[in-house]
Design a protein around this motif. Structure first.
Motif, PDB file in Angstrom:
ATOM      1  N   ARG A  15     -34.492  10.410  50.486  1.00 50.90           N
ATOM      2  CA  ARG A  15     -33.167   9.886  50.143  1.00 50.90           C
ATOM      3  C   ARG A  15     -32.262   9.985  51.360  1.00 50.90           C
ATOM      4  NH1 ARG A  15     -31.181  13.553  45.839  1.00 50.90           N
ATOM      5  NH2 ARG A  15     -32.457  15.079  46.927  1.00 50.90           N
ATOM      6  N   SER A  16     -31.095   9.370  51.241  1.00 54.24           N
ATOM      7  CA  SER A  16     -30.084   9.540  52.282  1.00 54.24           C
ATOM      8  C   SER A  16     -28.818  10.008  51.594  1.00 54.24           C
ATOM      9  CB  SER A  16     -29.816   8.210  52.988  1.00 54.24           C
ATOM     10  OG  SER A  16     -28.587   8.299  53.686  1.00 54.24           O
ATOM     11  N   GLY A  17     -27.940  10.692  52.343  1.00 52.23           N
ATOM     12  CA  GLY A  17     -26.661  11.084  51.762  1.00 52.23           C
ATOM     13  C   GLY A  17     -25.748   9.880  51.549  1.00 52.23           C
ATOM     14  N   ASN A  18     -26.122   8.757  52.172  1.00 51.74           N
ATOM     15  CA  ASN A  18     -25.259   7.569  52.155  1.00 51.74           C
ATOM     16  C   ASN A  18     -23.822   7.886  52.570  1.00 51.74           C
ATOM     17  OD1 ASN A  18     -27.212   5.668  51.339  1.00 51.74           O
ATOM     18  ND2 ASN A  18     -27.075   6.470  49.247  1.00 51.74           N
ATOM     19  N   MET A 208     -27.987  13.860  67.417  1.00 54.34           N
ATOM     20  CA  MET A 208     -28.585  14.070  66.092  1.00 54.34           C
ATOM     21  C   MET A 208     -28.142  13.019  65.099  1.00 54.34           C
ATOM     22  SD  MET A 208     -29.814  17.637  65.341  1.00 54.34           S
ATOM     23  CE  MET A 208     -28.589  18.540  64.493  1.00 54.34           C
ATOM     24  N   SER A 209     -26.938  12.460  65.306  1.00 52.50           N
ATOM     25  CA  SER A 209     -26.442  11.514  64.306  1.00 52.50           C
ATOM     26  C   SER A 209     -27.308  10.250  64.280  1.00 52.50           C
ATOM     27  CB  SER A 209     -24.975  11.176  64.557  1.00 52.50           C
ATOM     28  OG  SER A 209     -24.813  10.659  65.840  1.00 52.50           O
ATOM     29  N   THR A 210     -27.951   9.926  65.413  1.00 50.32           N
ATOM     30  CA  THR A 210     -28.884   8.791  65.395  1.00 50.32           C
ATOM     31  C   THR A 210     -30.243   9.231  64.859  1.00 50.32           C
ATOM     32  OG1 THR A 210     -28.083   8.661  67.667  1.00 50.32           O
ATOM     33  CG2 THR A 210     -29.247   6.741  66.817  1.00 50.32           C
ATOM     34  N   LYS A 211     -30.683  10.410  65.301  1.00 47.00           N
ATOM     35  CA  LYS A 211     -32.032  10.840  64.929  1.00 47.00           C
ATOM     36  C   LYS A 211     -32.128  11.295  63.473  1.00 47.00           C
ATOM     37  CE  LYS A 211     -33.013  12.372  69.665  1.00 47.00           C
ATOM     38  NZ  LYS A 211     -32.686  13.561  70.472  1.00 47.00           N
ATOM     39  N   LEU A 212     -31.049  11.881  62.951  1.00 44.32           N
ATOM     40  CA  LEU A 212     -31.054  12.333  61.559  1.00 44.32           C
ATOM     41  C   LEU A 212     -29.956  11.580  60.801  1.00 44.32           C
ATOM     42  CD1 LEU A 212     -32.647  14.652  63.050  1.00 44.32           C
ATOM     43  CD2 LEU A 212     -31.683  16.206  61.381  1.00 44.32           C
ATOM     44  N   SER A 213     -30.180  10.285  60.649  1.00 41.73           N
ATOM     45  CA  SER A 213     -29.080   9.445  60.170  1.00 41.73           C
ATOM     46  C   SER A 213     -28.767   9.639  58.684  1.00 41.73           C
ATOM     47  CB  SER A 213     -29.380   7.975  60.461  1.00 41.73           C
ATOM     48  OG  SER A 213     -30.589   7.643  59.803  1.00 41.73           O
ATOM     49  N   PHE A 214     -29.615  10.381  57.969  1.00 46.31           N
ATOM     50  CA  PHE A 214     -29.324  10.660  56.558  1.00 46.31           C
ATOM     51  C   PHE A 214     -28.234  11.717  56.409  1.00 46.31           C
ATOM     52  CE2 PHE A 214     -32.618  13.516  58.041  1.00 46.31           C
ATOM     53  CZ  PHE A 214     -32.167  14.765  57.603  1.00 46.31           C
ATOM     54  N   ALA A 215     -27.932  12.427  57.490  1.00 51.27           N
ATOM     55  CA  ALA A 215     -27.041  13.596  57.389  1.00 51.27           C
ATOM     56  C   ALA A 215     -25.615  13.271  57.833  1.00 51.27           C
ATOM     57  CB  ALA A 215     -27.594  14.737  58.234  1.00 51.27           C
ATOM     58  N   ILE A 252     -28.006  20.854  58.155  1.00 56.95           N
ATOM     59  CA  ILE A 252     -29.076  21.637  57.528  1.00 56.95           C
ATOM     60  C   ILE A 252     -28.943  21.587  55.999  1.00 56.95           C
ATOM     61  CG2 ILE A 252     -30.063  23.960  57.310  1.00 56.95           C
ATOM     62  CD1 ILE A 252     -29.291  24.375  60.288  1.00 56.95           C
ATOM     63  N   ASP A 253     -27.698  21.653  55.523  1.00 54.24           N
ATOM     64  CA  ASP A 253     -27.475  21.540  54.074  1.00 54.24           C
ATOM     65  C   ASP A 253     -27.993  20.195  53.553  1.00 54.24           C
ATOM     66  OD1 ASP A 253     -26.119  22.286  51.495  1.00 54.24           O
ATOM     67  OD2 ASP A 253     -24.975  20.490  52.002  1.00 54.24           O
ATOM     68  N   ASP A 254     -27.755  19.124  54.311  1.00 56.26           N
ATOM     69  CA  ASP A 254     -28.253  17.811  53.881  1.00 56.26           C
ATOM     70  C   ASP A 254     -29.784  17.758  53.895  1.00 56.26           C
ATOM     71  OD1 ASP A 254     -25.749  16.718  53.355  1.00 56.26           O
ATOM     72  OD2 ASP A 254     -25.471  16.038  55.415  1.00 56.26           O
ATOM     73  N   ILE A 255     -30.396  18.447  54.838  1.00 51.24           N
ATOM     74  CA  ILE A 255     -31.867  18.502  54.844  1.00 51.24           C
ATOM     75  C   ILE A 255     -32.363  19.145  53.543  1.00 51.24           C
ATOM     76  CG2 ILE A 255     -33.865  19.632  55.911  1.00 51.24           C
ATOM     77  CD1 ILE A 255     -32.565  19.186  58.634  1.00 51.24           C
ATOM     78  N   TYR A 256     -31.738  20.246  53.156  1.00 55.18           N
ATOM     79  CA  TYR A 256     -32.187  20.940  51.941  1.00 55.18           C
ATOM     80  C   TYR A 256     -31.816  20.175  50.667  1.00 55.18           C
ATOM     81  CZ  TYR A 256     -33.724  25.229  54.310  1.00 55.18           C
ATOM     82  OH  TYR A 256     -34.400  26.136  55.076  1.00 55.18           O
ATOM     83  N   GLU A 406     -22.491  14.419  44.362  1.00 55.51           N
ATOM     84  CA  GLU A 406     -23.770  15.131  44.492  1.00 55.51           C
ATOM     85  C   GLU A 406     -24.702  14.831  43.320  1.00 55.51           C
ATOM     86  OE1 GLU A 406     -22.104  18.923  47.131  1.00 55.51           O
ATOM     87  OE2 GLU A 406     -21.997  18.966  44.952  1.00 55.51           O
ATOM     88  N   ILE A 407     -24.131  14.867  42.115  1.00 54.22           N
ATOM     89  CA  ILE A 407     -24.960  14.644  40.930  1.00 54.22           C
ATOM     90  C   ILE A 407     -25.444  13.189  40.905  1.00 54.22           C
ATOM     91  CG2 ILE A 407     -24.996  14.683  38.388  1.00 54.22           C
ATOM     92  CD1 ILE A 407     -24.855  17.488  39.766  1.00 54.22           C
ATOM     93  N   ALA A 408     -24.543  12.268  41.310  1.00 54.52           N
ATOM     94  CA  ALA A 408     -24.938  10.851  41.342  1.00 54.52           C
ATOM     95  C   ALA A 408     -26.095  10.631  42.315  1.00 54.52           C
ATOM     96  CB  ALA A 408     -23.740   9.997  41.741  1.00 54.52           C
ATOM     97  N   ARG A 409     -26.077  11.388  43.407  1.00 56.19           N
ATOM     98  CA  ARG A 409     -27.089  11.236  44.452  1.00 56.19           C
ATOM     99  C   ARG A 409     -28.384  11.963  44.071  1.00 56.19           C
ATOM    100  NH1 ARG A 409     -24.400  14.364  48.316  1.00 56.19           N
ATOM    101  NH2 ARG A 409     -23.144  12.592  48.924  1.00 56.19           N
ATOM    102  N   GLY A 410     -28.235  12.976  43.224  1.00 56.61           N
ATOM    103  CA  GLY A 410     -29.378  13.812  42.862  1.00 56.61           C
ATOM    104  C   GLY A 410     -29.248  15.146  43.569  1.00 56.61           C
ATOM    105  N   ASP A 411     -28.888  16.184  42.832  1.00 56.78           N
ATOM    106  CA  ASP A 411     -28.685  17.512  43.430  1.00 56.78           C
ATOM    107  C   ASP A 411     -28.768  18.525  42.296  1.00 56.78           C
ATOM    108  OD1 ASP A 411     -27.868  19.679  45.079  1.00 56.78           O
ATOM    109  OD2 ASP A 411     -26.426  18.422  46.157  1.00 56.78           O
TER     110      ASP A 411
END
Ligand code: LA6
Ligand code: MN
Ligand code: MN
Ligand code: MN
Ligand code: MN
Length: 501
Positions: A15-18, A208-215, A252-256, A406-411
């Protein structure tokens, strides 16, 4: 060996944080500038400071006038210039028993005396005020309001900006005090700009913003947070290091929360615990990038600047601060992936740690204390009551501002959802319950301040400031990652735009 490799039999759905891209990129940050340089205004600032010191030392002044002066100075953001003088005036007022009796009849004076003495660590009870003289219920509500939290929840620099404006329109405004407050605000803002450039350059170079673009890509917002944590000019290093730490925390929080599989998260948690560069072999690419960035960031802090300046090794403490945090992230990830809804109590036991308040308390202590005291670090690592309560406040306000997305995204179910699930209440009722709990926790925090702690008062204030920033940033919306204008307004007034003179 096979259990340690990252081969999944089924394709992993990521998923992505969008999250929206950052608004303020490094190119913009590097253009920040101000006319209010220290060099240019130092002379005038010192002149004005001498006048204020004379006012504070004026023994003929009535206690109430002294208390009002101290309150004005603090709220104008000038308290840090006059710490010694303020301390001795308050000591005098505290020891003056007659003032207590006299001021009992004056609610404004009593409330001010209580608030300022409490803030400066005096054990004084508000009971006296409530048990004598108050029969009018409206009056008592007003007193409670003044005695309690609102001023105490605010970020100092935002409060200063607001109060400078308020003060400029008040009847007994002292023009010299106002001028000092504006010059101080603007020259300190110039320092913030230079610090932000350093932190922003670090973040840009990591890419990192390019390499970990979900965060989340929120370096500027992380820096704003640190202006709340340690606003004084001499804490520039703390602001730079803490801004880096907060940006890393959110990645790191977004990774988890969002991107990692439970198996990968276990490997990552393990790598942080071992703090061994060889652990990166076991990690998937995106985690390797993140681990190395964290590893280098922490090692640089430890070796280049703390060890060199203080000849003390804080690596074990920083490692612990990060490991304790990711351990709690892992608990939540396991709950989420197994579809478990914890009880509110179970959730908050973990959630007051996973909000990063205790980790940031240790880290910011390390970033600003000189000398760093072992006793203070151990005190913080043992989770004193103040961290339990402040962590809970931060968790509740963060859930209030972020859990819908968060809940809409799945958490993992957050405090509001845990409460609803186990008590069968509406969302509105659960939110109200959580706000009530948050107020209770603030009262506990206020009581903690009257206790002995092996920390100096600027260190205690810094820890409280993390909570104040958290409170302001999250209580009504996501003022960190969200882009509804709140973080933009904070950035402009704290870092970009000077107060007009
Ligand atoms: C919280 O994000 C966040 F962005 C931080 C930088 C930590 C804030 C720290 C405080 C309040 P998110 P989660 C001291 O809402 O996943 O994603 O724990 O955190 O709810
Ligand atoms: Mn960017
Ligand atoms: Mn999160
Ligand atoms: Mn999380
Ligand atoms: Mn959250």
């Amino acid at each position: 060996m096979s259990t340690l490799t990252v081969n999944h039999p089924l394709p992993v759905v990521r998923r992505s944080g969008n999250y929206k891209p950052c608004i303020w990129d490094d190119d913009f940050v590097q253009t920040l500038a101000t006319d209010y340089t220290k060099e240019r205004f130092n002379g005038r600032v010192n002149e004005l400071k001498v006048n204020v010191i004379e006012m504070l030392n004026d023994v003929a002044k009535p206690n109430l006038a002294q208390l009002e002066l101290i309150d004005d100075l603090q709220r104008l953001g000038l308290g840090y210039h006059f710490e010694q003088e303020i301390k001795s005036v308050l000591m005098k007022i505290y020891e003056d028993q007659s003032s207590e009796t006299l001021e009992r009849s004056d609610l404004h004076a009593a409330a001010l005396r209580f608030r300022l003495l409490r803030q400066h660590g005096y054990r004084i009870s508000q009971g006296l005020i409530f048990f004598c003289n108050i029969t009018d219920p409206n009056l008592s509500i007003k007193v409670r309001y003044a005695l309690e939290l609102p001023v105490n929840w605010r970020m100092l620099r935002l409060e200063a900006r607001w109060y400078i404006d308020f003060y400029s329109r008040s009847n007994n405004m002292n023009p010299e005090l106002l001028e000092l407050a504006k010059l101080d605000y603007n020259t300190v803002q110039g320092l913030y700009q230079e610090e932000l450039k350093i932190a922003s350059r670090w973040w840009k170079e990591l890419d990192m913003s390019t390499k970990l673009s979900f965060a989340r890509d929120r370096l500027v917002e992380s820096f704003i947070w640190t202006v709340g944590i340690a606003p004084q000019p001499q804490f520039g290093n703390c602001r730079i290091e803490a801004a880096k730490a907060i940006q890393m925390i959110s990645v790191i929080d977004d990774i988890y929360d969002i991107y990692g599989t439970v198996h990968e998260l276990e490997l990552f948690t393990d790598a942080i615990e071992r703090w061994d560069i060889n652990s990166v072999q076991l990690l998937p690419d995106y985690m390797r990038i993140c681990f190395l960035a964290l590893y280098n960031m922490v090692n640089e802090t430890v070796h280049h600047y703390i060890h060199r300046e203080q000849n003390t090794d804080v690596l074990p403490h920083l490692k612990k601060a990060w490991f304790e945090l990711v351990k709690c992230y892992l608990v939540e990830a396991r709950w989420y992936h197994s579809g478990y809804t914890p009880t509110l109590e179970e959730y908050l036991e973990n959630g007051k740690l996973s909000i990063a308040l205790p980790s940031l308390a240790t880290q910011s202590y390390i970033f600003l204390a000189n000398p760093i005291e072992k006793e203070a670090l151990e005190f913080l690592e043992d989770m004193p009551d103040i961290l339990h309560s402040l962590g809970t406040v931060c968790r509740i306000v963060d859930d209030n501002g972020t859990s819908s997305d968060e809940i809409a995204r799945g958490d993992v179910p957050k405090s509001i959802q845990c409460h609803m699930f186990h008590n069968g209440t509406s969302e509105e009722a659960a939110r109200a319950e959580m706000r009530a709990l948050m107020r209770k926790k603030w009262r506990e925090i206020n009581a903690c301040r009257a206790r002995d702690m092996p920390l100096s008062s600027p260190n205690i204030e810094t820890i409280l400031n993390i909570g104040r920033s958290g409170h302001y940033v999250y209580y009504d919306s996501d003022g960190y990652a969200g882009q509804d204008g709140k973080s933009k307004a904070m950035f402009l007034s704290l870092v970009v735009q000077p107060v007009p003179l």
